[in-house]
Design a protein around this motif. Structure first.
Motif, short mmCIF file in Angstrom:
data_model
loop_
_atom_site.label_atom_id
_atom_site.label_comp_id
_atom_site.label_asym_id
_atom_site.label_seq_id
_atom_site.Cartn_x
_atom_site.Cartn_y
_atom_site.Cartn_z
N ALA A 298 0.82 -1.20 0.00
CA ALA A 298 0.00 0.00 0.00
C ALA A 298 0.86 1.26 0.00
CB ALA A 298 -0.93 -0.01 1.22
N THR A 299 1.92 1.26 0.80
CA THR A 299 2.81 2.42 0.86
C THR A 299 3.55 2.62 -0.46
OG1 THR A 299 3.14 2.19 3.25
CG2 THR A 299 4.80 3.44 2.04
N LEU A 300 4.12 1.55 -0.98
CA LEU A 300 4.93 1.64 -2.19
C LEU A 300 4.07 1.98 -3.41
CD1 LEU A 300 7.86 1.40 -2.99
CD2 LEU A 300 7.51 -1.03 -3.42
N VAL A 301 2.91 1.34 -3.52
CA VAL A 301 1.99 1.66 -4.62
C VAL A 301 1.50 3.09 -4.48
CG1 VAL A 301 -0.27 1.14 -5.63
CG2 VAL A 301 1.29 -0.72 -5.05
N GLY A 302 1.15 3.51 -3.26
CA GLY A 302 0.67 4.87 -3.04
C GLY A 302 1.69 5.91 -3.41
N GLN A 303 2.95 5.72 -3.02
CA GLN A 303 4.00 6.69 -3.36
C GLN A 303 4.23 6.74 -4.86
OE1 GLN A 303 7.63 6.73 -1.18
NE2 GLN A 303 6.65 6.66 0.83
N ASN A 304 4.21 5.59 -5.52
CA ASN A 304 4.42 5.58 -6.97
C ASN A 304 3.24 6.17 -7.72
OD1 ASN A 304 6.99 3.96 -8.09
ND2 ASN A 304 6.43 3.17 -6.07
N SER A 317 2.30 -4.60 -7.30
CA SER A 317 1.15 -5.33 -6.80
C SER A 317 1.21 -6.81 -7.19
CB SER A 317 -0.15 -4.70 -7.32
OG SER A 317 -0.21 -4.78 -8.73
N LYS A 318 1.64 -7.12 -8.40
CA LYS A 318 1.74 -8.51 -8.84
C LYS A 318 2.80 -9.27 -8.03
CE LYS A 318 0.32 -7.66 -13.63
NZ LYS A 318 0.76 -7.68 -15.05
N LEU A 319 3.97 -8.66 -7.91
CA LEU A 319 5.04 -9.31 -7.16
C LEU A 319 4.64 -9.52 -5.71
CD1 LEU A 319 7.91 -10.40 -6.98
CD2 LEU A 319 8.71 -8.05 -6.61
N GLY A 320 3.99 -8.52 -5.12
CA GLY A 320 3.55 -8.63 -3.74
C GLY A 320 2.54 -9.74 -3.53
N ALA A 321 1.63 -9.91 -4.48
CA ALA A 321 0.62 -10.97 -4.38
C ALA A 321 1.27 -12.35 -4.42
CB ALA A 321 -0.40 -10.83 -5.50
N TYR A 322 2.24 -12.53 -5.34
CA TYR A 322 2.95 -13.80 -5.41
C TYR A 322 3.69 -14.10 -4.10
CZ TYR A 322 2.15 -13.96 -10.47
OH TYR A 322 1.57 -14.01 -11.72
N GLY A 379 -4.37 -4.34 -0.26
CA GLY A 379 -3.44 -3.24 -0.04
C GLY A 379 -3.32 -2.35 -1.26
N VAL A 380 -3.40 -2.95 -2.45
CA VAL A 380 -3.36 -2.19 -3.70
C VAL A 380 -4.60 -1.32 -3.83
CG1 VAL A 380 -3.29 -2.36 -6.22
CG2 VAL A 380 -2.00 -3.99 -4.83
N PHE A 381 -5.77 -1.88 -3.53
CA PHE A 381 -7.01 -1.11 -3.64
C PHE A 381 -6.98 0.10 -2.70
CE2 PHE A 381 -8.97 -5.53 -4.50
CZ PHE A 381 -8.61 -5.45 -5.84
#
Length: 473
Positions: A298-304, A317-322, A379-381
């Motif tokens: 969530a933090t990394l996606v939010g900052q990007n 998000s894909k890597l995190g889900a795996y 977390g992505v959502f």
């Protein structure tokens, strides 16, 4: 941690730099409960049941304030990614003040209503006194728990995730030392039993929030709060509630789901409640890596997203889900093999509880990978400001699948209490599959590409300026 390391470096490296310290901090935070469980377990099954009964109620009150913390973290991460330090400070101060006010209110209400909560749960007389003492002390300490939760949320938003690790480590060590003193007594310190465990946690969390406040006002770790930032900003409060309210509902429904399940379990007696308490301690512990990874995503996606790096956000998000699925699946296999020994760590002198907890653990643990997958994708959502979707997924999981299934299997089949245990993995698998389907549609990227998130942030900032808040200093 430098900003460009999160926005431009290798994705796996950036994710791990955030996730690992968050996991460690969460693990240490959970150690409060584990330390309590370790010492309280020496008092016997009734004592374990007292803590198990109280935990869902405390979790419910904490959940009500969690949404505001999530809203603050989302905005902080995106402002930080966009390089707007002034708004980072402003949002941090407003979030902190809002949550403290909410926590004081909830603490007072919870303390007064504690006996009624236990009455509704139909707690047995042998457990009631200890459960009431533990619950009331926990409510008194709610303000400190909330305060440090917000401190951690703020630090995550700016990518400074290592510092809370050291604070929690010190307080956990102190808690481990204070627990036996307050539980069993020593010299002039009276033996308080289960209540003593909650009191030890209260003191250590008070120390943690004092240190956290000092860091935020000192201004050397990505945040510099000033007294002026705490002036009530009603436009921001309104926006924070718009973002955070669905998360509060989500967490509350999760907590109410726990209470409802506990209500079903209570009818099978104290032994089953104690077995659930011992098994759920392990489940909460194992969830920590997935929760840490979800927070890091969530933090990394939010900052990007704040920096406009949409493609990089999708890869994260894909890597995190795996990672979430693989990590929790591996831990589930380990837990299945060593289940009796893990349960015995918490309740070493009660063979019946060990057997009951082992049964719960082995039924649920092989589905943990699906739970990890779901947590990472939600977390992505949240990172794009869509807090309604995780709320809906939780409602479906807890109230459409898990609780009805637990009720039916335990009341209308020969499974009995085992039917309650089977409801957990079934709900996890079904909800994870639904989450993957929604994520694969890609609507979360479309929301960002239409500028929805940026417009929300721009509107918040413009309204703050109109209200006379000087964010240029």
């Amino acid at each position: 941690m430098k900003k460009n390391e999160l926005l431009e470096g290798p994705i796996l490296s950036s994710l791990l730099k955030l996730a690992v310290p968050i996991m460690i901090a969460n693990l240490l935070q959970a150690a409060y409960q584990l330390v309590d469980a370790f010492w309280v377990g020496r008092l016997g099954g009734d004592a374990v049941a007292a803590v198990s009964i109280s935990t869902p109620v405390i979790f419910l009150t904490i959940a009500l304030g969690t949404g505001l913390a999530i809203a603050g973290s989302i905005l902080i991460a995106q402002y930080f990614g966009a390089g707007n330090q002034k708004m980072v400070n402003h949002v941090a101060a407003q979030t902190l003040s809002m949550v403290i006010i909410v926590s004081v209110f909830l603490s007072i209400i919870g303390y007064i209503l504690s006996p009624y909560f236990l009455y509704l749960l139909k707690v047995e007389p042998a457990v009631y006194v200890d459960a009431l003492g533990f619950m009331r002390v926990a409510f008194v300490g709610l303000v400190f728990s909330f305060g440090f939760m917000i401190f951690q949320s703020i630090m995550r938003g700016v990518g400074r995730v290592t510092l809370p690790v050291y604070i929690v480590l010190g307080t956990v060590i102190l808690n481990f030392a204070l627990d036996p003193l307050f539980i069993y007594g020593w010299k002039f310190i009276p033996a308080l039993g289960v209540k003593g465990a909650a009191l030890a946690t209260l003191f250590t969390q008070l120390l943690a929030i004092i240190i956290g406040f000092a860091i935020l006002f000192r201004g050397k770790h990505g945040i510099h709060l000033r007294i002026a930032d705490f002036k009530p900003d009603y436009k921001h409060i309104k926006r924070a509630f718009e973002i955070g309210f669905p998360s509060s509902i989500e967490q509350s429904m999760r907590a109410l789901g726990m209470m409802a399940i506990t209500f079903l379990i209570v009818r099978f007696g104290t032994l089953t409640v104690a077995s659930y308490g011992a098994g759920s301690n392990l489940i909460q512990l194992i969830l920590i890596p997935a929760l840490g990874l979800s927070m890091a995503i969530a933090t990394l996606v939010g900052q990007n997203i704040g920096a406009g790096n949409i493609d990089r956000a999708a890869e994260i998000s894909k890597l995190g889900a795996y990672l979430g699925f693989g990590l929790l699946t591996g831990l589930g296999i380990i837990a299945f093999i060593f289940a009796p020994y893990l349960i015995a760590f918490f309740v070493p002198n009660d063979q019946a509880v060990i057997e009951g907890g082992t049964e719960l653990l082995r039924i649920t643990c092989l589905s943990w990978g699906f739970l990890g997958l779901q947590l990472c994708l939600t977390g992505v959502f949240r990172a794009v400001g869509n807090t309604k979707l995780p709320m809906i997924l939780t409602l479906v999981s807890q109230w459409v699948i898990q609780f009805p299934l637990a009720f039916i299997l335990s009341h209308n089949t020969s499974l009995g209490k085992i039917g309650i245990w089977w409801a957990f993995p079934i709900a996890s698998v079904v909800t994870a599959l639904i989450t993957v389907i929604i994520y694969a549609k890609g609507d979360w990227k479309k929301e960002r590409l239409t500028g929805k998130t940026n417009k929300l942030i721009d509107k918040v900032e413009s309204e703050i300026v109109k209200e006379g808040f000087d964010i240029s200093k």
